[in-house]
Motif scaffolding. Structure first.
Motif: not given
Length: 167
Positions: A65-76
């Protein structure tokens, strides 16, 4: 978020993840075992591996979930940490799976050999039973229940061929 809410969220997530694993097990039931089992291990690692979100608070979240959300919102900020946690848990899970397979393999071979021996013995018994079924029904001379008295050795050659019982 209070500690109670945090534990409740993890409980709901664990319940949902186990439900997804159950559905995936049903969907992969038709596959070859050596493909099906590693896929199940991979999905279990993806669904059940946690990663730290905030090191100051010791808050964890599912790594996928963390990986998906960080990639989707381009936070990184947490993608690399979550990816490394996934890789580490994946390595541990596949090493344990390999040990499980290495322990199971000789046991299965021994059981398969035992099953073959039982089937061969059953086949030998079946062939022997068929041979006994085709044996003549008349008693031979070595039959221990046959009467060996001289009077009962041969029927009288009368015209009717009738044998009278002995009293």
């Amino acid at each position: 978020m209070t500690q109670h809410d945090y534990l409740l969220a993890w409980g709901l997530y664990a319940f949902a993840a186990l439900g997804c694993l159950l559905v995936f097990c049903k969907l992969t039931g038709w596959m070859w075992r050596w493909l099906r089992e590693p896929l199940r291990v991979l999905l279990a690692v993806l669904l059940l591996s946690p990663t730290i979100v905030d090191p100051a608070k010791d808050s964890f979240a599912p790594a996928i979930a963390i990986s998906t959300l960080d990639i989707a919102f381009k936070v990184g900020g947490n993608v690399w940490r979550a990816a490394s946690d996934l890789a580490m848990y994946g390595l541990f899970a596949f090493v344990l799976y390999a040990v499980f397979v290495l322990v199971r393999w000789p046991l299965e071979n021994r059981a398969r050999e035992r099953r073959r021996q039982v089937e061969a013995a059953a086949e030998r018994r079946r062939v022997e039973d068929e041979a006994l079924d085709h044996a003549p029904l008349a008693a031979d001379l070595n039959d221990r229940y046959r009467d060996r008295s001289p009077t009962a050795s041969a029927p009288a050659q009368s015209g009717s061929g009738r044998i009278e019982p002995r009293i």
